[in-house]
Motif scaffolding. Structure first.
Motif, PDB file in Angstrom:
ATOM      1  N   MET A  12       0.823  -1.209   0.000  1.00  0.00           N
ATOM      2  CA  MET A  12       0.000   0.000   0.000  1.00  0.00           C
ATOM      3  C   MET A  12       0.862   1.265   0.000  1.00  0.00           C
ATOM      4  O   MET A  12       0.578   2.238  -0.722  1.00  0.00           O
ATOM      5  CB  MET A  12      -0.931   0.002   1.214  1.00  0.00           C
ATOM      6  N   ALA A  13       1.919   1.282   0.795  1.00  0.00           N
ATOM      7  CA  ALA A  13       2.796   2.452   0.851  1.00  0.00           C
ATOM      8  C   ALA A  13       3.475   2.689  -0.491  1.00  0.00           C
ATOM      9  O   ALA A  13       3.638   3.843  -0.925  1.00  0.00           O
ATOM     10  CB  ALA A  13       3.842   2.276   1.955  1.00  0.00           C
ATOM     11  N   ALA A  14       3.872   1.618  -1.170  1.00  0.00           N
ATOM     12  CA  ALA A  14       4.499   1.757  -2.488  1.00  0.00           C
ATOM     13  C   ALA A  14       3.512   2.326  -3.501  1.00  0.00           C
ATOM     14  O   ALA A  14       3.875   3.144  -4.352  1.00  0.00           O
ATOM     15  CB  ALA A  14       5.034   0.407  -2.965  1.00  0.00           C
ATOM     16  N   ILE A  15       2.260   1.913  -3.417  1.00  0.00           N
ATOM     17  CA  ILE A  15       1.220   2.445  -4.310  1.00  0.00           C
ATOM     18  C   ILE A  15       1.021   3.935  -4.058  1.00  0.00           C
ATOM     19  O   ILE A  15       0.913   4.734  -4.998  1.00  0.00           O
ATOM     20  CB  ILE A  15      -0.106   1.678  -4.108  1.00  0.00           C
ATOM     21  N   LEU A  16       0.946   4.334  -2.790  1.00  0.00           N
ATOM     22  CA  LEU A  16       0.756   5.753  -2.448  1.00  0.00           C
ATOM     23  C   LEU A  16       1.896   6.603  -2.993  1.00  0.00           C
ATOM     24  O   LEU A  16       1.678   7.705  -3.510  1.00  0.00           O
ATOM     25  CB  LEU A  16       0.655   5.917  -0.933  1.00  0.00           C
ATOM     26  N   ALA A  17       3.135   6.104  -2.868  1.00  0.00           N
ATOM     27  CA  ALA A  17       4.280   6.848  -3.403  1.00  0.00           C
ATOM     28  C   ALA A  17       4.230   6.878  -4.925  1.00  0.00           C
ATOM     29  O   ALA A  17       4.469   7.926  -5.540  1.00  0.00           O
ATOM     30  CB  ALA A  17       5.583   6.219  -2.918  1.00  0.00           C
ATOM     31  N   ASN A  18       3.925   5.736  -5.538  1.00  0.00           N
ATOM     32  CA  ASN A  18       3.882   5.663  -7.001  1.00  0.00           C
ATOM     33  C   ASN A  18       2.858   6.617  -7.595  1.00  0.00           C
ATOM     34  O   ASN A  18       3.084   7.211  -8.660  1.00  0.00           O
ATOM     35  CB  ASN A  18       3.576   4.221  -7.437  1.00  0.00           C
ATOM     36  N   GLN A  19       1.750   6.795  -6.900  1.00  0.00           N
ATOM     37  CA  GLN A  19       0.682   7.668  -7.383  1.00  0.00           C
ATOM     38  C   GLN A  19       0.852   9.115  -6.921  1.00  0.00           C
ATOM     39  O   GLN A  19      -0.039   9.944  -7.118  1.00  0.00           O
ATOM     40  CB  GLN A  19      -0.672   7.140  -6.903  1.00  0.00           C
ATOM     41  N   ASN A  20       1.991   9.420  -6.291  1.00  0.00           N
ATOM     42  CA  ASN A  20       2.288  10.778  -5.802  1.00  0.00           C
ATOM     43  C   ASN A  20       1.281  11.250  -4.751  1.00  0.00           C
ATOM     44  O   ASN A  20       1.049  12.452  -4.590  1.00  0.00           O
ATOM     45  CB  ASN A  20       2.310  11.793  -6.951  1.00  0.00           C
ATOM     46  N   ILE A  21       0.699  10.314  -4.007  1.00  0.00           N
ATOM     47  CA  ILE A  21      -0.310  10.645  -3.007  1.00  0.00           C
ATOM     48  C   ILE A  21       0.321  10.912  -1.651  1.00  0.00           C
ATOM     49  O   ILE A  21      -0.062  11.849  -0.947  1.00  0.00           O
ATOM     50  CB  ILE A  21      -1.345   9.496  -2.899  1.00  0.00           C
ATOM     51  N   ALA A  22       1.310  10.103  -1.277  1.00  0.00           N
ATOM     52  CA  ALA A  22       1.923  10.246   0.045  1.00  0.00           C
ATOM     53  C   ALA A  22       3.315   9.639   0.040  1.00  0.00           C
ATOM     54  O   ALA A  22       3.545   8.598  -0.589  1.00  0.00           O
ATOM     55  CB  ALA A  22       1.067   9.568   1.116  1.00  0.00           C
ATOM     56  N   VAL A  23       4.245  10.292   0.739  1.00  0.00           N
ATOM     57  CA  VAL A  23       5.583   9.734   0.969  1.00  0.00           C
ATOM     58  C   VAL A  23       5.939   9.946   2.432  1.00  0.00           C
ATOM     59  O   VAL A  23       5.469  10.887   3.068  1.00  0.00           O
ATOM     60  CB  VAL A  23       6.657  10.381   0.062  1.00  0.00           C
ATOM     61  N   PHE A  24       6.791   9.072   2.954  1.00  0.00           N
ATOM     62  CA  PHE A  24       7.128   9.120   4.370  1.00  0.00           C
ATOM     63  C   PHE A  24       8.215  10.145   4.670  1.00  0.00           C
ATOM     64  O   PHE A  24       8.175  10.824   5.694  1.00  0.00           O
ATOM     65  CB  PHE A  24       7.578   7.726   4.829  1.00  0.00           C
ATOM     66  N   ASN A  25       9.193  10.261   3.791  1.00  0.00           N
ATOM     67  CA  ASN A  25      10.316  11.181   4.001  1.00  0.00           C
ATOM     68  C   ASN A  25       9.816  12.627   3.941  1.00  0.00           C
ATOM     69  O   ASN A  25       9.355  13.097   2.906  1.00  0.00           O
ATOM     70  CB  ASN A  25      11.387  10.942   2.927  1.00  0.00           C
ATOM     71  N   ASP A  26       9.919  13.353   5.064  1.00  0.00           N
ATOM     72  CA  ASP A  26       9.416  14.725   5.123  1.00  0.00           C
ATOM     73  C   ASP A  26      10.110  15.619   4.100  1.00  0.00           C
ATOM     74  O   ASP A  26       9.487  16.494   3.497  1.00  0.00           O
ATOM     75  CB  ASP A  26       9.623  15.300   6.531  1.00  0.00           C
ATOM     76  N   GLY A  27      11.407  15.410   3.920  1.00  0.00           N
ATOM     77  CA  GLY A  27      12.140  16.226   2.965  1.00  0.00           C
ATOM     78  C   GLY A  27      11.782  15.921   1.527  1.00  0.00           C
ATOM     79  O   GLY A  27      11.933  16.769   0.646  1.00  0.00           O
ATOM     80  N   LEU A  28      11.286  14.709   1.266  1.00  0.00           N
ATOM     81  CA  LEU A  28      10.932  14.309  -0.091  1.00  0.00           C
ATOM     82  C   LEU A  28       9.566  14.840  -0.514  1.00  0.00           C
ATOM     83  O   LEU A  28       9.281  14.971  -1.707  1.00  0.00           O
ATOM     84  CB  LEU A  28      10.963  12.778  -0.183  1.00  0.00           C
TER      85      LEU A  28
END
Length: 430
Positions: A12-28
């Motif tokens: 799920m986290a990989a999907i969120l990043a792939n879709q530009n919805i959410a990333v964990f790294n605050d700087g990213l």
């Protein structure tokens, strides 16, 4: 059950990043926002994500995970940031990201000690120094409201905003070190960058509210933020799912949100771990909320309150239910903040000024981070290479966008350093 939770979280986290919805790294997060706005290519975004997060996975997340046999959330979600952003955002890239993310989660649970040791065979192990690329980003990002004020209103008010934000940051550091804020024996640690960012944004909104808008003004600051929050709200179901999964995994004591609570869980002090997680969440809220509103990119763990839910829930299923509800309410809170921001009228060209301020700060922060990482990998040569790389890129018409010069250069220095050591042309850095 434990394996299922971790695999689903990774996917799920990989999907969120792939879709530009959410990333964990605050700087990213602001970097992904630049990609969404069309100013950063997908390939460059993937390289930047790798440079900013991989060193932290190897040097920070995985060592804690291996030491306590409990997954530190950084080790999985920093990895899925990379996986999701490196894979293409298309009909086959997203399923691939989900599959690799799930496999990565399984591998973490199974143990990655042998994988980490592979990097020790390199003459120059540059993965840990690579984590320095993203270090300046969060710290410098707090200055973007001051820069936006200077661009929009005046340089004097911009300087005033910057000075007051810096003062609040240092006062927060003092409060944290003095232990003035505490719950019982547990000291509340406020996020100093988040507090400074909030102060800067308050001044930005204050000046924006006072500035009279001309007839026909096409850009409104609050309206722009409302659209970004709306995009997050439209994906609330994803946050409910991953929030529920993380709360459940935390309740099963196979995951922790920070090193302090991880060590307390390992010692069997679950209540203390929950209090520590709650204290961290209090200080974390300003940074997550501010970056989400400003960029339109959320965090898969939200305000980190789901870890508190997981530790204090009586069983895994209640943790899952409450974790999903908390994640939903957090997103709705962002919407309320956006409606509050909508009360600031008459702001002309604020959106463009804010985007320009973010871009300028990211360019500087990632260049500094890339130079520091490069110099740690190859002292002296690292600074030389990054400076030359940057200037030659400028003369060549910027075939590589400025934002990517630091991360790409740091990776190149790591590769070159290993080649030079292998050829006997450079000694191994101590």
């Amino acid at each position: 059950m434990e394996t299922l939770f971790i695999v689903l979280i990774g996917a799920m986290a990989a999907i969120l990043a792939n879709q530009n919805i959410a990333v964990f790294n605050d700087g990213l997060r602001p970097v992904v926002g630049e990609h969404i706005e069309g100013r950063l290519k997908r390939r460059e975004l993937g390289v930047t994500a790798f440079a900013m997060s991989f060193g932290l996975v190897i040097g920070f997340g995985i060592p804690f995970t291996l030491s306590a046999s409990i997954i530190l959330i950084h080790s999985i979600l920093l990895g899925t940031d990379i996986i999701g952003l490196i894979t293409p955002k298309n009909k086959w890239g997203t399923p691939l990201a989900a599959a690799v993310g799930g496999l990565y989660g399984w591998a973490l649970l199974a143990g990655l000690e042998s994988f980490v040791k592979l990097f020790d065979y390199l003459p120059v192990n540059f993965l840990e120094p690579l984590g320095e690329v993203g270090t300046p980003v969060v710290v410098t990002f707090m200055a973007f409201p001051a820069l936006a004020v200077a661009m929009q209103i005046s340089i004097k008010k911009g300087i005033l905003t910057f000075v007051l934000a810096a003062l609040v940051r240092q006062l927060t550091v003092f409060v944290n070190e003095s232990g003035f804020l505490s719950i019982g024996e547990n000291v509340i640690q406020l996020n100093q960058e988040g507090m400074a960012l909030i102060v800067g944004m308050i001044f930005l909104f204050f000046y924006a509210m006072k500035e009279k808008g001309d007839e026909g003004s096409s850009v409104d600051l609050a309206a722009m933020f409302s659209e970004k929050v709306k995009s997050i709200k439209n994906n609330v179901i994803y946050f409910v799912i991953i929030g529920a999964l993380i709360a459940g995994a935390t309740n099963l004591l196979i995951m922790a949100g920070d090193p302090i609570s991880l060590n307390l869980i390992a010692e069997g002090k679950i209540t203390d771990a929950g209090i520590a997680a709650a204290a961290r969440a209090i200080g974390f809220i300003p940074l997550v909320a501010s970056t989400a509103i400003a960029t339109g990119v959320y965090s898969p763990v939200g305000f980190t309150l789901i870890f508190v839910v997981g530790l204090f829930s009586p069983n895994v299923w209640i943790a899952v239910i409450i974790g999903g509800i908390i994640s939903f309410l957090e997103v709705m809170l962002l919407s309320s903040i956006a409606r509050f921001l909508d009360k600031y009228p008459g702001v002309r060209n604020s959106g463009e000024n804010i985007r320009s301020a973010m871009t300028k700060l990211l360019e500087v922060a990632l260049l500094i981070g890339g130079a520091n990482a490069s110099n740690m990998i190859a002292p002296g040569f690292g600074f030389f290479f990054i400076a030359g790389f940057y200037l030659l890129n400028e003369v060549a018409g910027r075939p590589i966008v400025r934002m990517a010069v630091g991360p790409v250069g740091a990776i190149a220095v790591g590769i070159i350093a290993n080649i030079l050591v292998a050829l006997g042309l450079m000694s191994i850095p101590q």
